[in-house]
Write an enzyme that holds these catalytic residues in place. Structure first.
Site, mmCIF file in Angstrom:
data_model
loop_
_atom_site.group_PDB
_atom_site.id
_atom_site.type_symbol
_atom_site.label_atom_id
_atom_site.label_comp_id
_atom_site.label_asym_id
_atom_site.label_seq_id
_atom_site.Cartn_x
_atom_site.Cartn_y
_atom_site.Cartn_z
ATOM 1 C CB VAL A 1 0.738 -1.237 22.190
ATOM 2 C CG1 VAL A 1 1.307 -2.550 21.687
ATOM 3 C CG2 VAL A 1 1.823 -0.431 22.903
ATOM 4 C CB CYS A 2 -4.584 -1.585 21.193
ATOM 5 S SG CYS A 2 -4.349 -2.009 22.908
ATOM 6 C CB SER A 3 -3.787 2.052 17.463
ATOM 7 O OG SER A 3 -4.752 2.474 18.402
ATOM 8 C CG ASP A 4 1.012 0.686 15.502
ATOM 9 O OD1 ASP A 4 0.222 1.299 14.768
ATOM 10 O OD2 ASP A 4 2.101 1.159 15.871
#
Lengths: 199, 221
Positions: free
Chosen positions: A89-92
């Protein structure tokens, strides 16, 4: 025995069916570690809306040191704490804020991205996102010091997925500690940014 | 009942199990059955841990059919006209008035989708400027994990003219095997509403000329 077997099979079925959903970009290829479904929130907030936001100074991947107080009287500030580099989720989330730059600028706001990862990790990870317009800060050492002051450091040592909106006077105007497994919706943040207009 | 309760031990307590097996064939069979079940559960767990996608839907295979995906009929008349939809509140993708429908699975948050957006726009312009193609080949986008607000922002940011649909709760994403983004699927619609998936691949458009040639190839145009 049958009760035991039913119990075990139920656990396995839940493990298979209740995996967190995320739309992972191909930009990261197979380099994303999926920690699975986590406890939604695992900390107690230590800051209050309407009160001054705790000041801090952290190193940025650009090499400079950035303090919250340097924006006082100049810019509104959004702090985006995300749990960990190289996770789904963080990477998006930040590539979305990268695209949404206009919403921040229209409302005279700077975004500061913060994780407890170290600088080299953050450098390599954010390079996959393209060129980010906002500073990315490392709260690595003392580990999670700033996150701890805000009350968003989880027991496993990563931060919550949290958003703080701080006005030009340094007063906290909005605090959102989201379910760590889900990306906060952009529209809600934009609504809060618009409230800062004229302040 | 009391006897069974005493003699049927904890599932994983081998020591107790072995002691009970001397009591006769019945308990021996129970012991073997338990061992087999434990073996199955261990193998099942290994499969799940080794292949996280096990138990989930797979992306639609070429040659197969598209899973049933219900989308809201767009409010804008221009989109309804483009898709050939007359009324109702929802529609299925094979109901779109076209010979081939190209579906882009994207996310506003995906860096590659952002980078590819102008190229997809270029592809759409090429299709619309080709009088032999524009009524036969229609393009839609589905934003996985994106709200209506996020879809609308993405549309405005890149000036996207083809219809985009939100999949805020990832339900469509789940049906489509949780593909990474961007991902393109094309379906060829036959007479009497049948259809077949003719393209299903991860990756963006890349070179719009080459991509269009490829689309024309698998579409038979």
């Amino acid at each position: 025995m049958i009760k035991n077997i039913k119990y075990i099979i139920s656990i396995l079925a839940v493990a298979v069916l209740v995996s967190p959903a995320f739309g992972l970009s191909d930009a990261y290829k197979n380099n994303i570690y999926n920690p699975g479904e986590l406890k939604p929130v695992d900390s107690v907030l230590k800051v209050k809306v309407g009160e001054p936001a705790p000041d801090f100074t952290l190193p940025a991947i650009s090499g400079e040191k950035i303090s919250l107080s340097q924006f006082k009287g100049k810019k509104n500030v959004v702090l985006s704490f995300v749990p960990a580099a190289w996770t789904p989720v963080c990477s998006d989330q930040w590539p979305g804020y990268n695209l949404a730059r206009s919403f921040f600028e229209e409302n005279d706001t700077i975004l500061l991205g913060i994780t407890v990862d170290n600088i080299p990790t953050l450098y390599a990870w954010t390079n996959q996102m393209g060129k980010l317009w906002f500073p990315v800060l490392s709260d690595f050492w003392p580990h999670g010091g700033v996150a701890g002051n805000y009350g968003v450091l989880r027991t496993e040592g990563v931060t919550e997925r949290a958003l703080f909106v701080i006005d030009k006077e340094g007063i906290l105007r909005y605090a959102n500690v989201a379910d760590i497994n889900k990306r906060p919706e952009l529209g809600a943040l934009v609504t809060e940014l618009k409230k800062l207009k004229g302040k | 009942m009391t006897r069974r309760k005493i003699l049927w031990p904890n599932l994983f307590n081998d020591d107790i199990l072995e002691r009970k097996c001397i009591c006769g064939n019945f308990y021996k069979e129970v012991y073997i059955m338990q061992k087999a079940l434990i073996g199955f559960i261990v193998a099942f767990s290994f499969l799940i841990l080794s292949f996280p996608s096990f138990g989930q839907n797979a992306p639609p295979p070429e040659g197969g059919i598209l899973p049933k995906i219900s989308l809201p009929v767009p409010g804008a008349e221009g989109y309804r006209k483009y898709l050939g939809l007359n009324g109702g509140s929802t529609f299925l993708i094979p109901q779109i008035k076209a010979k081939v429908v190209l579906i882009e699975i994207f996310s506003m948050y995906c860096p590659h989708c952002q980078k590819d957006a102008p190229v997809v726009n270029d592809l759409y312009s090429r299709i619309m400027s080709d009088s032999n193609l524009k009524d036969k080949l229609k393009l839609i986008g589905i934003g996985v994990g994106n709200s209506d607000f996020e879809i609308d922002f993405f549309r405005k940011q890149y000036g996207i003219k083809f219809p985009l649909f939100s999949d805020g709760d990832f339900s469509i994403h789940g049906i489509l095997g949780e593909v990474r983004t961007p991902y393109f699927i094309a379906i060829k619609i036959g007479k009497n509403g049948t259809h077949k998936v003719v393209y299903s691949k991860l990756g963006g458009v890349g070179d719009p000329d080459e991509f269009l040639k490829k689309v024309k190839g698998f579409s038979g145009f």
